[in-house]
Design a protein around this motif. Sequence first.
Motif, short mmCIF file in Angstrom:
data_model
loop_
_atom_site.label_atom_id
_atom_site.label_comp_id
_atom_site.label_asym_id
_atom_site.label_seq_id
_atom_site.Cartn_x
_atom_site.Cartn_y
_atom_site.Cartn_z
N LYS A 165 0.82 -1.22 0.00
CA LYS A 165 0.00 0.00 0.00
C LYS A 165 0.85 1.27 0.00
O LYS A 165 0.40 2.32 -0.47
N THR A 168 2.69 1.20 -4.25
CA THR A 168 2.02 1.34 -5.54
C THR A 168 0.50 1.30 -5.39
O THR A 168 -0.03 0.68 -4.45
N THR A 169 -0.19 1.95 -6.33
CA THR A 169 -1.65 1.91 -6.34
C THR A 169 -2.18 0.53 -6.72
O THR A 169 -3.36 0.24 -6.50
N THR A 172 -4.37 -2.01 -4.35
CA THR A 172 -5.82 -2.18 -4.31
C THR A 172 -6.24 -3.41 -5.11
O THR A 172 -7.08 -4.20 -4.67
N ARG A 221 -8.91 10.56 1.31
CA ARG A 221 -7.68 10.79 0.54
C ARG A 221 -6.68 11.64 1.31
O ARG A 221 -5.46 11.42 1.19
N ARG A 230 -0.38 4.97 -1.04
CA ARG A 230 -0.52 5.36 -2.44
C ARG A 230 -1.83 4.84 -3.04
O ARG A 230 -1.84 3.93 -3.88
N MET A 231 -2.91 5.46 -2.62
CA MET A 231 -4.20 5.19 -3.24
C MET A 231 -4.34 6.08 -4.47
O MET A 231 -3.67 7.13 -4.57
N LEU A 232 -5.22 5.71 -5.39
CA LEU A 232 -5.37 6.48 -6.63
C LEU A 232 -5.67 7.96 -6.39
O LEU A 232 -5.08 8.82 -7.04
N THR A 242 -9.72 7.67 -10.48
CA THR A 242 -10.59 7.08 -9.45
C THR A 242 -11.97 6.80 -10.03
O THR A 242 -12.52 5.71 -9.85
#
Length: 330
Positions: A165, A168-169, A172, A221, A230-232, A242
């Motif tokens: 997490k 990299t995105t 998910t 966010r 690193r979420m979108l 997203t």
Amino acid sequence: MTPASQAATSISLPAQDRIAEPAAIHAPSPGTTAILIHDLRELFKVRVTGLVLVTGWAGFYLGSMQSGISTLQRGLLDTLLGIGLVSAGSGALNQALERSTDALMLRTADRPLPSGRISLTQGILAGIGALACGAWWLLLHTNLLTVSLALLTSFTYVAVYTPLKRVTTLATFVGAFPGAMGPLLGWTAARGRIEWPAVALFAILFVWQFPHFMAIAWMYRDDYARAGIRMLPVVQPDGLSTVAEALFYAVLMIPVSLAPWWLGLDGPVYAVVAAILGLLYLSYTVRFRRILRPVPKDESRMLARDLLKVSVIYLPLLLTTLMLCANAKR
């Protein structure tokens, strides 16, 4: 979540009342038990584990029907206990690894590990203990395939998804695999093998997660950015990626949810209800695209929260319909 501390007041008491003072000194503070129960619920991620149990029950129920045997005769409760313990243990180990990042996020800073109410050692021992007990219980009451899949699920969630997490995105996408294993575990516990209907159930859970995840990621966010996750919406804050990902999987959800009908697991009534539910899920995902406009932050958050609510309603309705219609077809 922690109750306010009570102020001690020194007063003069009659002799007969002072006899009880030593017992009062050693009595637990008000709310101690409630705090402990709350912390254990948080540590073992009871809400997430509950969702795993619901999906595992659906898989077991449908798998047992294929064998023409009652779910209770084949050990439904034993299966759910084992799956629940493995899920709870994985949740605790996940929090042990994420205690530093959890401490940086407003919505997780008060969890028992980052707040210090439960030590790292206690958290790890609780996680390993629950995981080991769950695997042992499944081995006793189900089969080696189910145990192997449960341990693989835990490993992927704790050792792969959790550290990824912050890198990299794609985390998910990786996390959606262990997140979709509930019905597959239930099916293999009942049938002892992986079959196409079980794969269809896995696919439903896998695809369902993405609009659900994107709504959560958009709502929090700022928290994710603060913790370096690193979420979108953190990596691409304009929201375009997203929305695109949420829409892609919401559209895909409709044919995937019809797979049990194509495979003969359910009849046309299920197909109609599944299509209607899928269109409803899609409509709220389309509505979610309004976050791309220059709207106030509160409205943007509301759009994400509405999609999240619909996703949480959609899944149990779909699974309930699947089970009821399969029972009617039997």
